[in-house]
Design a protein around this motif. Structure first.
Motif, PDB file in Angstrom:
ATOM      1  N   ARG A  38      28.748  34.920  41.462  1.00 18.99           N
ATOM      2  CA  ARG A  38      29.892  34.136  41.924  1.00 18.99           C
ATOM      3  C   ARG A  38      31.156  34.758  41.362  1.00 18.99           C
ATOM      4  N   GLY A  39      32.215  34.709  42.142  1.00 17.68           N
ATOM      5  CA  GLY A  39      33.521  35.184  41.682  1.00 17.68           C
ATOM      6  C   GLY A  39      34.226  34.077  40.916  1.00 17.68           C
ATOM      7  N   PRO A  40      35.485  34.300  40.569  1.00 19.80           N
ATOM      8  CA  PRO A  40      36.250  33.293  39.825  1.00 19.80           C
ATOM      9  C   PRO A  40      36.274  31.947  40.552  1.00 19.80           C
ATOM     10  N   LYS A  41      36.049  30.888  39.805  1.00 19.98           N
ATOM     11  CA  LYS A  41      35.994  29.531  40.371  1.00 19.98           C
ATOM     12  C   LYS A  41      37.304  29.182  41.081  1.00 19.98           C
ATOM     13  N   ALA A  80      32.407  36.687  50.398  1.00 20.30           N
ATOM     14  CA  ALA A  80      33.781  37.193  50.404  1.00 20.30           C
ATOM     15  C   ALA A  80      33.920  38.401  49.481  1.00 20.30           C
ATOM     16  N   MET A  81      33.316  38.319  48.295  1.00 20.34           N
ATOM     17  CA  MET A  81      33.393  39.446  47.349  1.00 20.34           C
ATOM     18  C   MET A  81      32.797  40.708  47.959  1.00 20.34           C
ATOM     19  N   PHE A  82      31.601  40.570  48.548  1.00 22.72           N
ATOM     20  CA  PHE A  82      30.921  41.753  49.065  1.00 22.72           C
ATOM     21  C   PHE A  82      31.558  42.263  50.353  1.00 22.72           C
ATOM     22  N   ALA A  83      32.124  41.371  51.165  1.00 20.71           N
ATOM     23  CA  ALA A  83      32.822  41.829  52.379  1.00 20.71           C
ATOM     24  C   ALA A  83      33.996  42.723  52.004  1.00 20.71           C
ATOM     25  N   LEU A  84      34.800  42.292  51.034  1.00 19.80           N
ATOM     26  CA  LEU A  84      35.933  43.110  50.605  1.00 19.80           C
ATOM     27  C   LEU A  84      35.446  44.399  49.947  1.00 19.80           C
ATOM     28  N   SER A  85      34.406  44.302  49.131  1.00 16.61           N
ATOM     29  CA  SER A  85      33.908  45.507  48.448  1.00 16.61           C
ATOM     30  C   SER A  85      33.424  46.549  49.454  1.00 16.61           C
ATOM     31  N   VAL A 128      33.457  49.966  47.601  1.00 10.48           N
ATOM     32  CA  VAL A 128      32.896  49.801  46.255  1.00 10.48           C
ATOM     33  C   VAL A 128      31.728  48.807  46.225  1.00 10.48           C
ATOM     34  N   ALA A 129      31.053  48.623  47.358  1.00  8.86           N
ATOM     35  CA  ALA A 129      29.962  47.648  47.429  1.00  8.86           C
ATOM     36  C   ALA A 129      28.834  47.987  46.454  1.00  8.86           C
ATOM     37  N   VAL A 130      28.477  49.264  46.366  1.00 10.27           N
ATOM     38  CA  VAL A 130      27.395  49.655  45.446  1.00 10.27           C
ATOM     39  C   VAL A 130      27.819  49.409  44.001  1.00 10.27           C
ATOM     40  N   VAL A 137      12.794  36.855  37.077  1.00 14.08           N
ATOM     41  CA  VAL A 137      14.159  36.755  37.574  1.00 14.08           C
ATOM     42  C   VAL A 137      14.213  37.505  38.905  1.00 14.08           C
ATOM     43  N   PHE A 138      14.708  36.829  39.934  1.00 15.90           N
ATOM     44  CA  PHE A 138      14.861  37.395  41.257  1.00 15.90           C
ATOM     45  C   PHE A 138      16.315  37.841  41.391  1.00 15.90           C
ATOM     46  N   VAL A 139      16.523  39.120  41.685  1.00 16.44           N
ATOM     47  CA  VAL A 139      17.864  39.698  41.742  1.00 16.44           C
ATOM     48  C   VAL A 139      18.095  40.285  43.132  1.00 16.44           C
ATOM     49  N   ASN A 140      19.137  39.795  43.814  1.00 15.36           N
ATOM     50  CA  ASN A 140      19.497  40.333  45.122  1.00 15.36           C
ATOM     51  C   ASN A 140      20.114  41.715  44.950  1.00 15.36           C
ATOM     52  N   VAL A 141      19.687  42.646  45.790  1.00 14.74           N
ATOM     53  CA  VAL A 141      20.186  44.017  45.730  1.00 14.74           C
ATOM     54  C   VAL A 141      20.467  44.485  47.153  1.00 14.74           C
ATOM     55  N   LEU A 142      21.608  45.129  47.328  1.00 13.62           N
ATOM     56  CA  LEU A 142      21.918  45.732  48.625  1.00 13.62           C
ATOM     57  C   LEU A 142      20.985  46.923  48.850  1.00 13.62           C
ATOM     58  N   PRO A 143      20.461  47.111  50.056  1.00 17.93           N
ATOM     59  CA  PRO A 143      19.613  48.276  50.303  1.00 17.93           C
ATOM     60  C   PRO A 143      20.293  49.592  49.942  1.00 17.93           C
ATOM     61  N   SER A 144      21.605  49.691  50.177  1.00 16.68           N
ATOM     62  CA  SER A 144      22.326  50.921  49.834  1.00 16.68           C
ATOM     63  C   SER A 144      22.336  51.155  48.326  1.00 16.68           C
ATOM     64  N   SER A 145      22.176  50.110  47.541  1.00 14.77           N
ATOM     65  CA  SER A 145      22.149  50.246  46.079  1.00 14.77           C
ATOM     66  C   SER A 145      20.825  50.782  45.573  1.00 14.77           C
ATOM     67  N   LEU A 146      19.787  50.704  46.390  1.00 13.61           N
ATOM     68  CA  LEU A 146      18.483  51.196  45.953  1.00 13.61           C
ATOM     69  C   LEU A 146      18.473  52.711  45.834  1.00 13.61           C
ATOM     70  N   ASP A 147      19.449  53.374  46.459  1.00 13.94           N
ATOM     71  CA  ASP A 147      19.601  54.818  46.300  1.00 13.94           C
ATOM     72  C   ASP A 147      20.457  55.151  45.084  1.00 13.94           C
ATOM     73  N   ASP A 148      20.909  54.121  44.378  1.00 11.16           N
ATOM     74  CA  ASP A 148      21.708  54.294  43.165  1.00 11.16           C
ATOM     75  C   ASP A 148      20.892  55.115  42.162  1.00 11.16           C
ATOM     76  N   PRO A 149      21.453  56.187  41.626  1.00 12.88           N
ATOM     77  CA  PRO A 149      20.722  57.004  40.662  1.00 12.88           C
ATOM     78  C   PRO A 149      20.181  56.207  39.460  1.00 12.88           C
ATOM     79  N   ALA A 150      20.781  55.051  39.171  1.00 16.52           N
ATOM     80  CA  ALA A 150      20.290  54.239  38.048  1.00 16.52           C
ATOM     81  C   ALA A 150      18.842  53.820  38.248  1.00 16.52           C
ATOM     82  N   TRP A 151      18.416  53.637  39.486  1.00 16.50           N
ATOM     83  CA  TRP A 151      17.013  53.293  39.738  1.00 16.50           C
ATOM     84  C   TRP A 151      16.125  54.500  39.498  1.00 16.50           C
TER      85      TRP A 151
END
Length: 190
Positions: A16-19, A28-33, A38-40, A63-77
């Motif tokens: 969640r973004g700022p209350k 809204a956060m991810f649409a702008l990103s 900067v979505a990844v 813990v269930f964590v939502n991840v964008l499919p494009s983030s799965l190519d993130d070198p951190a994985w």
């Protein structure tokens, strides 16, 4: 919660973004990103924050964590960055379930299945989220073979009054059994 045993299976980490701001809701956060490219980066920040917080909270279950499919190519994985974060937070990969929306997973089922297999190979669970919203194909389910099918609240709401929803859910449960996946129903109220 497992309805049979009433044991807690796990919790979903939500961003969640700022209350009381335009960015309070993740959409809204991810649409702008996405618009500014900067979505990844935002996805990585949300994932890492969720995992650190989970480690500090010492919760029971997964813990269930939502991840964008494009983030799965993130070198951190791929280079162990997520593994180092888990180790510092005292979390086992088997306690983490990576959720990807069926809306995104269906666009490139073969590539997505390959990436998810690497993630599973590291010990993470995989959940296909938003199942029943009309995006996933049986091919995606067959190729990805997620550990969890998360049935969208729109399929669950008023299911006791809707024979078509009952039949669809029955079919999804049968498919889940066939691919050895657990079913999670979102929004169960009665």
């Amino acid at each position: 919660v497992d309805l049979g045993t009433r044991e807690v299976l796990g919790f979903e980490a939500l961003a969640r973004g700022p209350k009381d701001s335009f960015f309070e809701m993740p959409r809204a956060m991810f649409a702008l990103s996405r618009r500014v490219g900067v979505a990844v980066d935002l996805d990585r920040l949300c994932r890492d924050t969720a995992l650190r917080d989970w480690g500090q909270a010492a919760q029971v279950g997964k813990v269930f964590v939502n991840v964008l499919p494009s983030s799965l190519d993130d070198p951190a994985w791929l280079n162990g960055g997520v593994g180092a974060l888990l180790q510092s937070a005292s979390i086992e990969p088997t306690d983490v379930v990576i959720e990807v929306s069926e809306r995104a997973a269906d666009s490139e089922a073969d590539r997505f299945a390959e990436v998810m297999e690497r993630i599973k190979g590291q010990g993470f669970g995989v959940a296909l989220d938003d199942v029943g919203t009309g995006y996933a194909t049986l091919t995606t389910l067959e190729k990805v073979r997620p550990d969890y099918l998360k049935i969208d609240v729109s399929m669950v709401r008023d299911v006791h009054r809707n024979l078509i929803k009952q039949e669809l859910l029955s079919s999804l449960v049968q498919i889940a059994h066939t691919i050895d996946a657990s079913v999670i129903a979102e929004g169960v109220e009665s």
